[in-house]
Design a protein around this motif. Structure first.
Motif, PDB file in Angstrom:
ATOM      1  N   LEU A  89       0.923  -1.051   0.053  1.00 56.24           N
ATOM      2  CA  LEU A  89      -0.103  -0.183   0.081  1.00 56.24           C
ATOM      3  C   LEU A  89       0.927   1.389   0.123  1.00 56.24           C
ATOM      4  CD1 LEU A  89      -2.476   1.461   0.184  1.00 56.24           C
ATOM      5  CD2 LEU A  89      -2.674   1.219   2.733  1.00 56.24           C
ATOM      6  N   ALA A  90       1.940   1.319   0.715  1.00 55.01           N
ATOM      7  CA  ALA A  90       2.807   2.397   0.757  1.00 55.01           C
ATOM      8  C   ALA A  90       3.459   2.607  -0.673  1.00 55.01           C
ATOM      9  CB  ALA A  90       4.020   2.017   2.014  1.00 55.01           C
ATOM     10  N   GLY A  91       3.835   1.476  -1.313  1.00 52.93           N
ATOM     11  CA  GLY A  91       4.272   1.435  -2.704  1.00 52.93           C
ATOM     12  C   GLY A  91       3.315   2.099  -3.526  1.00 52.93           C
ATOM     13  N   LEU A  92       1.972   1.790  -3.513  1.00 51.81           N
ATOM     14  CA  LEU A  92       1.029   2.281  -4.429  1.00 51.81           C
ATOM     15  C   LEU A  92       0.748   3.973  -3.980  1.00 51.81           C
ATOM     16  CD1 LEU A  92      -1.379   1.758  -6.254  1.00 51.81           C
ATOM     17  CD2 LEU A  92      -2.925   1.756  -4.064  1.00 51.81           C
ATOM     18  N   ILE A  93       1.115   4.404  -2.749  1.00 50.96           N
ATOM     19  CA  ILE A  93       0.829   5.606  -2.440  1.00 50.96           C
ATOM     20  C   ILE A  93       1.947   6.727  -3.012  1.00 50.96           C
ATOM     21  CG2 ILE A  93       0.810   7.301  -0.467  1.00 50.96           C
ATOM     22  CD1 ILE A  93      -0.420   5.093   0.941  1.00 50.96           C
ATOM     23  N   ARG A  94       3.072   5.916  -3.029  1.00 50.49           N
ATOM     24  CA  ARG A  94       4.433   6.783  -3.403  1.00 50.49           C
ATOM     25  C   ARG A  94       4.197   6.891  -4.890  1.00 50.49           C
ATOM     26  NH1 ARG A  94       7.024   2.979  -0.067  1.00 50.49           N
ATOM     27  NH2 ARG A  94       7.766   3.643   1.997  1.00 50.49           N
ATOM     28  N   LEU A 193       1.773   9.367   3.109  1.00 50.76           N
ATOM     29  CA  LEU A 193       1.912   8.368   3.656  1.00 50.76           C
ATOM     30  C   LEU A 193       1.318   8.647   5.315  1.00 50.76           C
ATOM     31  CD1 LEU A 193       5.445   6.977   2.835  1.00 50.76           C
ATOM     32  CD2 LEU A 193       3.168   6.017   2.232  1.00 50.76           C
ATOM     33  N   ASP A 194       1.630   9.634   5.682  1.00 53.63           N
ATOM     34  CA  ASP A 194       1.325  10.026   7.068  1.00 53.63           C
ATOM     35  C   ASP A 194      -0.227  10.154   7.201  1.00 53.63           C
ATOM     36  OD1 ASP A 194       3.887   9.753   8.086  1.00 53.63           O
ATOM     37  OD2 ASP A 194       3.995  12.173   8.261  1.00 53.63           O
ATOM     38  N   SER A 195      -0.676  10.726   6.113  1.00 52.56           N
ATOM     39  CA  SER A 195      -2.334  10.971   6.001  1.00 52.56           C
ATOM     40  C   SER A 195      -3.236   9.663   6.008  1.00 52.56           C
ATOM     41  CB  SER A 195      -2.798  11.847   4.796  1.00 52.56           C
ATOM     42  OG  SER A 195      -2.037  13.234   4.949  1.00 52.56           O
ATOM     43  N   VAL A 196      -2.503   8.691   5.223  1.00 50.09           N
ATOM     44  CA  VAL A 196      -3.137   7.384   5.139  1.00 50.09           C
ATOM     45  C   VAL A 196      -3.064   6.664   6.212  1.00 50.09           C
ATOM     46  CG1 VAL A 196      -3.048   5.433   3.692  1.00 50.09           C
ATOM     47  CG2 VAL A 196      -2.880   7.433   2.386  1.00 50.09           C
ATOM     48  N   LEU A 200      -6.077   5.089   8.597  1.00 50.19           N
ATOM     49  CA  LEU A 200      -6.459   3.623   8.651  1.00 50.19           C
ATOM     50  C   LEU A 200      -6.060   3.270   9.978  1.00 50.19           C
ATOM     51  CD1 LEU A 200      -5.038   2.207   5.424  1.00 50.19           C
ATOM     52  CD2 LEU A 200      -7.234   2.377   5.987  1.00 50.19           C
ATOM     53  N   GLY A 201      -5.602   4.033  10.787  1.00 52.34           N
ATOM     54  CA  GLY A 201      -5.346   3.950  12.215  1.00 52.34           C
ATOM     55  C   GLY A 201      -3.770   2.901  12.565  1.00 52.34           C
ATOM     56  N   ILE A 202      -2.846   3.419  11.578  1.00 54.54           N
ATOM     57  CA  ILE A 202      -1.785   2.782  11.437  1.00 54.54           C
ATOM     58  C   ILE A 202      -0.653   3.673  12.104  1.00 54.54           C
ATOM     59  CG2 ILE A 202       0.036   1.807   9.996  1.00 54.54           C
ATOM     60  CD1 ILE A 202      -2.357   0.867   8.047  1.00 54.54           C
ATOM     61  N   ASP A 203       0.178   3.191  12.597  1.00 53.39           N
ATOM     62  CA  ASP A 203       1.570   3.961  13.011  1.00 53.39           C
ATOM     63  C   ASP A 203       2.192   4.368  12.069  1.00 53.39           C
ATOM     64  OD1 ASP A 203       3.716   4.850  14.074  1.00 53.39           O
ATOM     65  OD2 ASP A 203       4.212   3.329  15.466  1.00 53.39           O
ATOM     66  N   PRO A 204       2.216   5.752  11.833  1.00 55.50           N
ATOM     67  CA  PRO A 204       3.178   6.099  10.554  1.00 55.50           C
ATOM     68  C   PRO A 204       4.405   5.434  10.266  1.00 55.50           C
ATOM     69  CG  PRO A 204       2.068   8.318  11.573  1.00 55.50           C
ATOM     70  CD  PRO A 204       1.979   6.888  12.622  1.00 55.50           C
TER      71      PRO A 204
END
Length: 209
Positions: A89-94, A193-196, A200-204
């Motif tokens: 998911l992080a790769g998709l966002i980048r 990344l921080d916004s997503v 999603l309630g994930i630790d950045p």
């Protein structure tokens, strides 16, 4: 202006070349300037050959829009790579907030197309298909992230997250592609990344490289 050389190519190659010439024309001249004559010149063919593959300009433009959206999604998806869902998911966002997905030429083409969506049913359908395809990709990744982290989430919950995440990426994509000074001073990948992660309630930190 780039004029393409047409030889004895397979039909699929010819159609792709015509679509590429159409996108080049739209990027430089807008939809009005992307005439059959202009596209044929750039493709190095006669206008009659274009009509062999596309009955009219409207069908050529609709095919170009579908190809354009499909390529954008493929480029974003190529950033996913392998590994845990959070990493993919992080790769998709980048990929979604950096070139070549996010740049001025891409935005110009998209802006030309999007102006027709409310008046042209064919373009509206192409737009819905593209939006649904990208949202489905996001929805799948979000669901996998939730499952990976053993976070209870219903299908409607996951879909809501996907809709908001898609809207967030759309907004960042437009701003970044416009090249505004505000974004040139910040780490836009980190912002995304921080916004997503917050959504999603994930630790950045889990999104950090």
């Amino acid at each position: 202006m780039t004029r393409r050389a047409f030889h004895h190519e397979p039909e699929e190659v010819r159609q792709n070349a015509l679509i590429a010439a159409t996108l080049d024309s739209i990027a430089e001249l807008g939809l009005a300037g992307a005439t059959v004559r202009e596209v044929s010149y750039r493709a190095g063919v006669t206008p009659g050959l274009i009509r062999r593959y596309f009955d009219n300009k409207e069908k050529l433009v609709a095919a170009a829009y579908r190809s354009f959206i499909s390529d954008l999604i493929a480029m974003a998806e190529s950033g996913c790579g392998d590994g845990p869902a959070v990493s993919r998911l992080a790769g998709l966002i980048r990929a979604s907030v950096t070139a070549p997905v996010a740049d001025g030429r891409t935005l110009s083409i998209w802006a030309a197309f999007i102006g027709t969506v409310n008046s042209d049913p064919v373009m509206a359908q192409a737009h819905r298909e593209g939006y649904q395809s990208f949202r489905d990709l996001i929805e799948q990744l979000v669901g996998e992230v939730m499952a990976e982290r053993a976070v209870p989430a219903t299908k409607p919950d996951i879909r809501r997250h996907a809709i908001v995440l898609n809207a967030l990426l759309d907004g960042l994509w437009i701003e970044i592609s416009m090249g505004g000074d505000d974004f040139s001073r910040f780490d836009v990948i980190r912002i995304a990344l921080d916004s997503v992660a917050t959504l999603l309630g994930i630790d950045p930190a889990e999104f950090r490289e």
